[in-house]
Design a protein around this motif. Structure first.
Motif, PDB file in Angstrom:
ATOM      1  N   GLU A  23      32.911  15.868  44.648  1.00  0.00           N
ATOM      2  CA  GLU A  23      33.640  14.861  44.113  1.00  0.00           C
ATOM      3  C   GLU A  23      34.635  15.966  43.079  1.00  0.00           C
ATOM      4  O   GLU A  23      34.403  17.076  43.410  1.00  0.00           O
ATOM      5  N   PRO A  24      35.935  15.398  42.766  1.00  0.00           N
ATOM      6  CA  PRO A  24      37.548  15.874  42.778  1.00  0.00           C
ATOM      7  C   PRO A  24      36.905  16.409  41.130  1.00  0.00           C
ATOM      8  O   PRO A  24      36.387  16.229  40.139  1.00  0.00           O
ATOM      9  N   GLY A  25      37.064  17.998  41.130  1.00  0.00           N
ATOM     10  CA  GLY A  25      36.577  19.169  39.927  1.00  0.00           C
ATOM     11  C   GLY A  25      35.361  19.520  40.036  1.00  0.00           C
ATOM     12  O   GLY A  25      35.224  20.471  39.225  1.00  0.00           O
ATOM     13  N   ARG A  26      34.935  18.722  40.596  1.00  0.00           N
ATOM     14  CA  ARG A  26      33.503  19.757  41.292  1.00  0.00           C
ATOM     15  C   ARG A  26      33.668  21.711  41.757  1.00  0.00           C
ATOM     16  O   ARG A  26      32.918  21.920  41.520  1.00  0.00           O
ATOM     17  N   TYR A  27      34.496  21.383  42.600  1.00  0.00           N
ATOM     18  CA  TYR A  27      35.027  22.632  42.483  1.00  0.00           C
ATOM     19  C   TYR A  27      36.124  23.170  42.473  1.00  0.00           C
ATOM     20  O   TYR A  27      37.149  21.920  41.981  1.00  0.00           O
ATOM     21  N   ALA A  28      36.567  24.444  42.564  1.00  0.00           N
ATOM     22  CA  ALA A  28      38.729  24.460  42.419  1.00  0.00           C
ATOM     23  C   ALA A  28      38.890  25.545  43.434  1.00  0.00           C
ATOM     24  O   ALA A  28      37.988  26.226  44.083  1.00  0.00           O
ATOM     25  N   SER A  40      41.972  21.027  43.419  1.00  0.00           N
ATOM     26  CA  SER A  40      40.500  20.120  43.479  1.00  0.00           C
ATOM     27  C   SER A  40      39.592  19.522  44.052  1.00  0.00           C
ATOM     28  O   SER A  40      38.624  18.622  43.172  1.00  0.00           O
ATOM     29  N   SER A  41      39.947  18.627  45.583  1.00  0.00           N
ATOM     30  CA  SER A  41      38.850  18.446  45.905  1.00  0.00           C
ATOM     31  C   SER A  41      39.525  19.151  47.753  1.00  0.00           C
ATOM     32  O   SER A  41      40.828  19.646  48.104  1.00  0.00           O
ATOM     33  N   GLU A  65      32.932  24.781  39.929  1.00  0.00           N
ATOM     34  CA  GLU A  65      33.682  24.368  38.008  1.00  0.00           C
ATOM     35  C   GLU A  65      32.496  23.186  37.513  1.00  0.00           C
ATOM     36  O   GLU A  65      32.635  22.922  37.029  1.00  0.00           O
TER      37      GLU A  65
END
Length: 202
Positions: free
Chosen positions: A72-77, A92-93, A114
């Motif tokens: 999901e967007p923002g969960r990882y960088a 962000s994804s 993140e």
């Protein structure tokens, strides 16, 4: 005799009046009732057969699903470097990485977590982690997931440092399953199933 004439004249006139033909109705007068009967005799169309105008849908068209892994967007960088002099970019994804205009000029991407602490894998992440390290502890699971995501981003040198050749077989299998829509999905699958070995640099 005069009395008889007085009586006879009205009788003659009365008889003449009785034999006078009555006026016939005009054609238009007879046509009207028959026309109204025929019009009323036609059966009306049942409600179920009445044609109605086509309905126009006011609902929004279904959105086309975006290609992406299950991140999901923002969960990882994703910090991605370039093969040319372009500066690094942070996304962000996986979908953003794949859609980047300079994707084919990317060298590779570093991935960091993140999301909230402690790390709790999603169902898709759990499946990827268990493919690589069954029964992994949370910190081990996060390290595995970061490697799987890195393989899903962009690897410009398949056989070089950090390339697919150096990746573990299980990590490649997990990446192939986690991101089947990746631009390099066929390459990842080839390394995972052993049909692509010692591939030339891209």
């Amino acid at each position: 005799m005069r009395k008889l004439l007085v009586i006879a004249v009205p009788l003659v006139m009365l008889l003449a009046g009785c034999t006078t033909p009555l006026p016939q109705p005009t054609p238009s007068a007879t046509a009207s009732p028959s026309a109204s009967v025929s019009a009323s005799a036609q059966p009306s169309q049942p409600p179920s057969e009445v044609s109605s105008p086509p309905t126009v849908s006011t609902s929004e068209p279904a959105e086309t699903p975006e290609l992406g892994g299950d991140d999901e967007p923002g969960r990882y960088a994703y910090r991605c470097g370039s093969l040319d002099a372009s500066p690094e970019v942070q996304l962000s994804s996986l979908a953003e990485v794949w859609a980047a205009t300079n994707y084919t000029r990317m060298a590779s991407c570093d991935v960091s977590y993140e999301g909230g602490q402690p790390f709790e894998p999603t169902s898709a992440e759990e499946q990827a982690i268990s493919t690589v390290t069954p029964g992994a502890r949370p910190e081990e699971g996060l390290a595995v997931m970061l490697e799987v995501l890195r393989l899903c981003t962009r690897v410009s040198d398949e056989t070089g440092p950090g390339g697919f050749k150096e990746a573990g077989h299980e990590a490649l299998v997990a990446a192939a399953a986690f991101c089947p829509d990746a631009p390099q999905a066929k390459i990842i699958k080839g390394w995972a199933d052993g049909t692509r070995t010692g591939a030339p640099q891209q």
